[in-house]
Motif scaffolding. Structure first.
Motif, PDB file in Angstrom:
ATOM      1  N   TYR A 123       2.410  30.212  -8.195  1.00  0.00           N
ATOM      2  CA  TYR A 123       3.566  29.355  -8.467  1.00  0.00           C
ATOM      3  C   TYR A 123       4.853  30.012  -7.970  1.00  0.00           C
ATOM      4  O   TYR A 123       5.746  29.346  -7.447  1.00  0.00           O
ATOM      5  N   GLY A 124       4.950  31.330  -8.162  1.00  0.00           N
ATOM      6  CA  GLY A 124       6.130  32.039  -7.687  1.00  0.00           C
ATOM      7  C   GLY A 124       6.314  31.890  -6.185  1.00  0.00           C
ATOM      8  O   GLY A 124       7.435  31.734  -5.689  1.00  0.00           O
ATOM      9  N   VAL A 125       5.202  31.916  -5.454  1.00  0.00           N
ATOM     10  CA  VAL A 125       5.257  31.740  -3.994  1.00  0.00           C
ATOM     11  C   VAL A 125       5.685  30.318  -3.652  1.00  0.00           C
ATOM     12  O   VAL A 125       6.521  30.094  -2.762  1.00  0.00           O
ATOM     13  N   LEU A 126       5.108  29.341  -4.350  1.00  0.00           N
ATOM     14  CA  LEU A 126       5.439  27.942  -4.082  1.00  0.00           C
ATOM     15  C   LEU A 126       6.904  27.641  -4.394  1.00  0.00           C
ATOM     16  O   LEU A 126       7.577  26.932  -3.638  1.00  0.00           O
ATOM     17  N   ILE A 127       7.392  28.177  -5.507  1.00  0.00           N
ATOM     18  CA  ILE A 127       8.802  28.006  -5.856  1.00  0.00           C
ATOM     19  C   ILE A 127       9.686  28.663  -4.803  1.00  0.00           C
ATOM     20  O   ILE A 127      10.740  28.129  -4.427  1.00  0.00           O
TER      21      ILE A 127
END
Length: 387
Positions: A123-127
């Motif tokens: 999720y951190g990468v997607l954000i």
């Protein structure tokens, strides 16, 4: 930690562009500094540089030799699909642990670390991709992608990350401006103590909240939207998955942003393992599931290139990147950070705003001398904030 051999460096030096009359920065073309890294055994604070951050000028040097890299700019719509799939998967697991697998404790913990933590790290990468408008064709749609990724994270992260991350790119290393730099108490209390560094990494999710609060800024409109959105999505999780389902999301967040291989890039990116180099890339197998988040030098140099095309940047301009120090294992990043007493929270590089601005003015002179395309990160960041 990977580093080119002396013979390899000689080979790369032969391929790198040479200085000419238009080169006004002695660090050209790699823009490595001449400063010594901070050692928490003897240094109380960050190492300091009297130059600007290296990425804008290195971008200019690379584009002068390889202008075709500009064709790689743009978003990758697959990011939106991955975001939807990841959010749906984590909510489904929250339902299973909240309504179906309700008797297991250790199974809950192990699954939350191995699966939930891994998805949350993603999720951190997607954000991050949505923050740079790499997930969709418009700024507004990218914000929706960011909020979608936040469904699986039970606290409002996206909008604050977007705000502070763009400032990090604009003011990398500038003290009191770069929100990614450690706070005074982190530098003073943790230092090189292995046990304290282990604990510090364990509570790293809390650091995002504390560092953001330390900036003392009024919440933006989208941060308020994000808070409302997260309260609503958390309420739906409780309704359909139960409190235990929401707890699963919290535990996954704690693991995925703390002592997890997928979170090691927080240390990999800017903690100084070598003298003179403030940004590091990771070239390992976990770049595949984590969408090339490890290619951090390439990303800072070319913030308009989406994750899927960053390997092409490295391939085209290999002599610029292969001659820099890099990491090959995220597990070893955490291991070295924890166990080596000469590395700690103050193992970062700082600079004053005055020095940053003075050195940055050279970029305009380089632009006029080289007659090459020039887009300042500060201008880009401001435009994104305005939108």
């Amino acid at each position: 930690m990977g580093s080119p051999t002396i013979n390899q460096r000689d080979k790369y030096e032969d391929q790198l562009p040479k200085k000419d009359a238009s080169t006004l920065d002695s660090r050209f073309p790699l823009y490595l500094g001449d400063w010594k890294k901070s050692d928490p055994r003897v240094d109380d604070d960050l190492a300091m540089d009297n130059m600007d951050e290296p990425h804008m000028k290195r971008k200019l040097a690379i584009l002068k030799k390889y202008p075709e890299i500009e064709k790689l700019y743009g978003h990758d719509s697959r990011t939106s699909l991955v975001t939807i799939a990841a959010a749906a998967a984590q909510v489904y697991f929250a339902y299973l642990f909240g309504k179906v697998w309700t008797e297991t404790f250790w199974g809950f913990i192990v699954f939350a670390y191995a699966v939930g933590g891994s998805i949350t790290a993603l999720y951190g990468v997607l954000i991050h991709e949505a923050t740079h408008n790499h997930a969709a064709p418009t700024v507004f749609l990218n914000k929706l992608v960011g909020l979608t990724a936040n469904i699986g994270i039970p606290v409002p992260i996206y909008a604050s990350f977007r705000r502070y991350h763009l400032e990090h790119h604009t003011y990398q290393g500038v003290t009191d401006m770069d929100p990614d730099l450690p706070l005074e108490w982190e530098k003073k209390m943790i230092r090189g103590n292995a046990a304290l560094k282990l604990l510090w990494l364990f509570i790293y999710p809390l650091m995002y909240v504390v560092r953001g609060a330390a900036m003392k800024k009024t919440p933006s409109t989208w941060e308020i939207y994000n808070i409302i959105f997260t309260i609503f999505s958390d309420a739906l999780v409780v309704k359909f998955c139960g409190l235990r389902g929401l707890l699963y999301l919290f535990v996954s967040l704690w693991f995925g942003y703390g002592l997890h291989p997928g979170a090691a890039h927080f240390i990999q990116e800017h903690y100084t393992f070598d003298d003179g180099q403030e940004t590091y890339s990771y070239y390992g197998i976990l770049n595949k599931p984590y969408m090339n988040i490890g290619l951090h030098n390439e990303h800072h140099d070319f913030t308009k290139v989406a994750w899927s095309r960053l390997p092409q940047v490295r391939s085209i301009a290999s002599e610029f990147y292969d001659s820099l120090g890099y990491h090959t294992s995220w597990l070893m990043v955490h291991w070295k950070f924890i166990t080596e007493p000469g590395i700690g929270p103050q193992s970062r590089l700082g600079r004053t705003m005055e020095d940053h601005k003075t050195a940055r003015k050279q970029a305009g002179k380089i632009r006029r001398a080289d007659n090459h395309a020039y887009d300042a990160m500060a201008v880009d960041a401001q435009k994104e904030k305005d939108q």
